[in-house]
Design an enzyme around this catalytic site. Sequence first.
Site, mmCIF file in Angstrom:
data_model
loop_
_atom_site.group_PDB
_atom_site.id
_atom_site.type_symbol
_atom_site.label_atom_id
_atom_site.label_comp_id
_atom_site.label_asym_id
_atom_site.label_seq_id
_atom_site.Cartn_x
_atom_site.Cartn_y
_atom_site.Cartn_z
ATOM 1 C CD GLU A 1 -26.158 28.063 11.432
ATOM 2 O OE1 GLU A 1 -25.859 28.681 10.401
ATOM 3 O OE2 GLU A 1 -26.065 28.573 12.562
ATOM 4 C CB THR B 1 -41.520 35.416 2.709
ATOM 5 O OG1 THR B 1 -41.286 35.586 4.113
ATOM 6 C CG2 THR B 1 -41.919 33.987 2.430
ATOM 7 N N GLY C 1 -18.385 32.806 5.942
ATOM 8 C CA GLY C 1 -18.653 31.863 4.849
ATOM 9 C C GLY C 1 -18.576 30.396 5.216
ATOM 10 N NE ARG D 1 -33.041 47.889 2.555
ATOM 11 C CZ ARG D 1 -32.034 47.501 3.343
ATOM 12 N NH1 ARG D 1 -31.316 46.454 3.021
ATOM 13 N NH2 ARG D 1 -31.754 48.158 4.448
ATOM 14 C CG HIS E 1 -32.447 32.529 11.314
ATOM 15 N ND1 HIS E 1 -31.897 33.791 11.278
ATOM 16 C CD2 HIS E 1 -33.054 32.410 12.527
ATOM 17 C CE1 HIS E 1 -32.168 34.422 12.406
ATOM 18 N NE2 HIS E 1 -32.865 33.613 13.179
ATOM 19 C CG ASN F 1 -24.052 27.978 7.168
ATOM 20 O OD1 ASN F 1 -24.503 26.853 7.326
ATOM 21 N ND2 ASN F 1 -23.983 28.868 8.145
ATOM 22 C CG ASP G 1 -33.927 36.070 9.853
ATOM 23 O OD1 ASP G 1 -33.308 35.725 8.842
ATOM 24 O OD2 ASP G 1 -33.459 36.834 10.709
HETATM 25 C C1 GAR Z 1 -24.742 31.689 10.378
HETATM 26 O O1 GAR Z 1 -24.900 31.278 11.711
HETATM 27 C C2 GAR Z 1 -26.086 31.912 9.732
HETATM 28 O O2 GAR Z 1 -27.057 31.022 10.166
HETATM 29 C C3 GAR Z 1 -26.380 33.325 10.188
HETATM 30 O O3 GAR Z 1 -25.171 34.006 10.086
HETATM 31 C C4 GAR Z 1 -24.104 33.080 10.311
HETATM 32 C C5 GAR Z 1 -23.147 33.196 9.156
HETATM 33 O O4 GAR Z 1 -22.030 32.385 9.362
HETATM 34 N N1 GAR Z 1 -27.410 33.917 9.385
HETATM 35 C C6 GAR Z 1 -28.339 34.704 9.877
HETATM 36 O O5 GAR Z 1 -28.369 35.073 11.028
HETATM 37 C C7 GAR Z 1 -29.382 35.143 8.867
HETATM 38 N N2 GAR Z 1 -30.441 35.796 9.514
HETATM 39 P P1 GAR Z 1 -21.180 31.871 8.134
HETATM 40 O O6 GAR Z 1 -20.781 33.121 7.322
HETATM 41 O O7 GAR Z 1 -19.989 31.223 8.759
HETATM 42 O O8 GAR Z 1 -22.030 30.938 7.335
#
Ligand code: GAR
Length: 212
Positions: free
Chosen positions: A170, A137, A12, A61, A105, A14, A141
């Site tokens: 990010e 979409t 978490g 899903r 991403h 981000n 990714d």
């Molecule tokens: C981040 O690096 C994000 O960009 C990636 O997962 C990580 C989550 O970290 N997301 C992907 O790869 C989506 N395809 P976080 O939980 O610390 O934000």
Amino acid sequence: MKSLVILISGRGSNMQALLEAGFPIEHITVISNNPGATGLEIAQQYGAKTIVLDHRLYPDRQTFDKALAERIDTCQPKLIALAGFMRILSDSFVQRYQGRLMNIHPSLLPAFPGLGTHARVLQEGVKIHGCTAHFVTSQLDHGPIVIQAAIPVLPNDTESTLAARVLQHEHRIYPQAVQWFMDDRIRLSNNYVEVLDARVDEIALYSPGLPE
Ligand code: GAR
């Protein structure tokens, strides 16, 4: 007043960057498909409402995505931000929130979709790496790009040093992308995103620019 839903699966960081951005948003709800996500505790510390929807309790899903959509709709969010939400979303879910479903991403998309981006970048000898905030979409990714940050891959980089440097960016570009969306400064037409009045930053390479 505007509302935001953030979907997480794990750490978490981000999500935390979004919570720290101080958007003028009345309701922020964090939903995790993983009951053990450490991000849930962080979200609570920031006063966000948290919901756990364990995907393992759903037969497939479609059923999980339907339950997720029902929870999201009760929040009436302007935007749904995926922040390390590590689940493939069904086409019907993606279509339901088209144009208001964003993702961060860790690569310069459309290069390196999927998992293990930093290791693959090193393996391929790529010299420029980075991260992308984009609209979602039905292709994994992939989707209209809002903002990207590019960084050099250094000769002594390892997967973890590269991941750490990309993550810093990010945390910078994702709040910016969400802020632009909340301020109605994003125009989306077909696969192209126009950001109104984006300024150029001097510290690193960002496109479009960030405020100085
Ligand atoms: C981040 O690096 C994000 O960009 C990636 O997962 C990580 C989550 O970290 N997301 C992907 O790869 C989506 N395809 P976080 O939980 O610390 O934000």
